[in-house]
Scaffold this active site. Sequence first.
Site, short mmCIF file in Angstrom:
data_model
loop_
_atom_site.label_atom_id
_atom_site.label_comp_id
_atom_site.label_asym_id
_atom_site.label_seq_id
_atom_site.Cartn_x
_atom_site.Cartn_y
_atom_site.Cartn_z
N HIS A 1 16.26 81.72 71.40
CA HIS A 1 15.84 82.02 72.78
C HIS A 1 15.94 80.71 73.58
O HIS A 1 17.03 80.16 73.72
CB HIS A 1 14.42 82.61 72.70
CG HIS A 1 13.88 83.21 73.96
ND1 HIS A 1 14.62 83.41 75.10
CD2 HIS A 1 12.64 83.70 74.27
CE1 HIS A 1 13.87 83.97 76.03
NE2 HIS A 1 12.65 84.15 75.54
N ASP B 1 22.51 78.70 78.53
CA ASP B 1 22.19 77.46 77.82
C ASP B 1 23.40 76.64 77.45
O ASP B 1 23.27 75.52 76.97
CB ASP B 1 21.38 77.79 76.56
CG ASP B 1 19.98 78.22 76.94
OD1 ASP B 1 19.48 77.71 77.94
OD2 ASP B 1 19.41 79.06 76.24
N HIS C 1 24.67 87.05 73.72
CA HIS C 1 23.45 87.48 74.40
C HIS C 1 23.20 88.93 74.06
O HIS C 1 24.14 89.70 73.93
CB HIS C 1 23.59 87.32 75.92
CG HIS C 1 22.27 87.28 76.61
ND1 HIS C 1 21.61 88.42 76.96
CD2 HIS C 1 21.48 86.25 76.95
CE1 HIS C 1 20.46 88.09 77.52
NE2 HIS C 1 20.35 86.78 77.52
N1 CMC Z 1 28.08 82.69 67.07
C1 CMC Z 1 28.71 83.44 66.14
N2 CMC Z 1 28.47 84.75 65.95
C2 CMC Z 1 27.56 85.34 66.73
C3 CMC Z 1 26.87 84.63 67.73
C4 CMC Z 1 27.16 83.26 67.90
N3 CMC Z 1 26.54 82.53 68.81
N4 CMC Z 1 26.02 85.46 68.36
C5 CMC Z 1 26.17 86.65 67.78
N5 CMC Z 1 27.10 86.58 66.80
C6 CMC Z 1 27.57 87.70 65.97
C7 CMC Z 1 26.55 88.04 64.89
O1 CMC Z 1 26.81 87.35 63.69
C8 CMC Z 1 26.73 89.53 64.76
O2 CMC Z 1 27.86 89.79 63.97
P1 CMC Z 1 27.93 91.16 63.09
O3 CMC Z 1 27.89 92.30 64.07
O4 CMC Z 1 29.24 91.04 62.37
O5 CMC Z 1 26.73 91.14 62.17
C9 CMC Z 1 27.07 89.99 66.18
O6 CMC Z 1 27.65 88.83 66.82
C10 CMC Z 1 25.86 90.43 66.98
O7 CMC Z 1 24.86 89.42 66.89
P2 CMC Z 1 23.31 89.74 66.80
O8 CMC Z 1 22.58 88.55 66.30
O9 CMC Z 1 23.10 91.03 66.08
O10 CMC Z 1 23.02 89.99 68.34
P3 CMC Z 1 21.62 89.88 69.05
O11 CMC Z 1 21.75 90.62 70.31
O12 CMC Z 1 20.53 90.28 68.12
O13 CMC Z 1 21.44 88.31 69.31
C11 CMC Z 1 21.56 86.16 70.31
C12 CMC Z 1 21.67 87.69 70.54
C13 CMC Z 1 21.50 85.48 71.67
C14 CMC Z 1 20.24 85.86 69.58
C15 CMC Z 1 22.79 85.69 69.50
O14 CMC Z 1 23.97 85.93 70.22
C16 CMC Z 1 22.70 84.21 69.12
O15 CMC Z 1 22.10 83.88 68.09
N6 CMC Z 1 23.29 83.29 69.97
C17 CMC Z 1 23.17 81.87 69.74
C18 CMC Z 1 21.83 81.39 70.28
C19 CMC Z 1 21.81 81.34 71.79
O16 CMC Z 1 22.71 80.81 72.43
N7 CMC Z 1 20.70 81.85 72.36
C20 CMC Z 1 20.46 81.77 73.80
C21 CMC Z 1 20.36 83.12 74.45
S1 CMC Z 1 20.42 82.97 76.24
C22 CMC Z 1 18.96 82.20 76.67
C23 CMC Z 1 17.80 83.09 76.52
O17 CMC Z 1 17.72 84.11 77.24
O18 CMC Z 1 16.92 82.76 75.72
#
Ligand code: CMC
Length: 431
Positions: free
Chosen positions: A266, A365, A307
């Site tokens: 986050h 970010d 995201h």
């Molecule tokens: N790098 C590589 N793979 C990724 C990434 C990433 N940054 N983000 C998601 N994926 C992949 C993930 O491995 C999954 O693959 P699969 O479907 O094969 O299992 C797929 O994409 C979906 O990811 P998820 O974790 O199930 O998606 P989510 O909606 O639960 O998570 C997130 C969203 C923001 C937590 C995630 O994209 C992430 O960890 N990003 C990196 C951290 C980040 O930049 N966070 C800031 C968010 S914006 C600021 C805020 O609002 O806080």
Amino acid sequence: MTQRTVKISFSDSDRVIELPLLSGSIGPDVIDTRALGSHGIFTFDPGFLSTASCASDITYIDGDQGLLYYRGYPIEQLAEHSDFLETAYLLLRGELPNAEQKEAFVGKIKGQTMLHDQMVNSFKGYRRDAHPMAVMVGVVGAMSAFYRNSSDSFDPKQRDIAAFRLLAKIPTIAAWSYKYNIGEPFAYPQNKLGYAENFMHMMFATPCEDYVPNPVLARALDRIFLLHADHEQNASSSTVRVVGSSGATPFACIAAGIASLWGPLHGGANEATLKMLEEIGDVSRIGDYIKKAKDKTSGFRLMGFGHRVYKNMDPRAKIMRQTCYEVLDELGLHDDPLFKLALELERIALEDEYFVKKRLYPNVDFYSGIVMRAMGIPNSMFTAIFALARTAGWVAQWMEMISSQDHKIARPRQLYTGSVRRDFVPIEQRG
Ligand code: CMC
């Protein structure tokens, strides 16, 4: 108009449950499942992938189109024409202020920037090397002990006083968390300065030298605040609503929001993104990191990418990239290697099949850390600044929740997967 409904039928019986289908002003329809419990059935949605946890008038996101509106106003227009405090007014009150209302609002915030003098001791209880977010969680929670006449969440007058106190004092708390960390004396707020300028003053001024905030940098910081001010029902805002639903003090609610924001998935992502860019270090190593991000066993993710809601470019990231150019130009850092690296990483990732297929785009970010680093703000303060800004949204979300007709304590149910009933076995009879 007749109420639209959805019928749930069951594969193992003739049972049918009919539920209302609700429409917002824009955005997807939602099934009103509140009556389901009375049929002895619940919905199951860990991580709230498909759950609208509340009705809200504050912020709208269209993740497919990359749209973000505060109270109906597109974020791009607010970033260009408004400022953080005016936007905070909009989030809290629902409308943009006229000149008189804005002056009164800003004046009221400026009048409350100091902390109760005894709160200095709250900072001194921490280790010097404590992370600013650790200090902020504690000190904001401790406000309940100092401002008891604005701690009753069910009293609208006290809520209003608490809102002003939180908005006014959060920059002081954030800046002092840093000052304590680096062993410098606390710089008291200067109420003649603007909100972002005052924060810069409290971060960088010392008793030995005058500090004059650079107006271009102050404007950029104010824009960072504005872009982070709210983002509908994200993890920390939902946390604030859940904690607040029990009637907890506003300060306890915001402390809970800070705790939730801290995580690297986050608000902690801005700090993690900069660390990652520094670790990559050179354009030639981008390929290795992209490969690592695609390998599930590596446990590595490209920070600042992806995201839950945006499946298109985060509109805040576009504005932040532009702000990056402005700040680096102002500081004569056009050739900043980290910015160049970030641009190249973005370009390569956006062409990569894995990122394209999963619709992973840069989020806010990705660029905010580069801007803040150029301003001389240390990595450890990035998430603290996010928390400072998001306080406006948290307070607005908390106010909306607690004053809603539908207000109820948050109490989800579960799908129980543990043991069924069994009898206690005395210790001497256990294997
Ligand atoms: N790098 C590589 N793979 C990724 C990434 C990433 N940054 N983000 C998601 N994926 C992949 C993930 O491995 C999954 O693959 P699969 O479907 O094969 O299992 C797929 O994409 C979906 O990811 P998820 O974790 O199930 O998606 P989510 O909606 O639960 O998570 C997130 C969203 C923001 C937590 C995630 O994209 C992430 O960890 N990003 C990196 C951290 C980040 O930049 N966070 C800031 C968010 S914006 C600021 C805020 O609002 O806080």
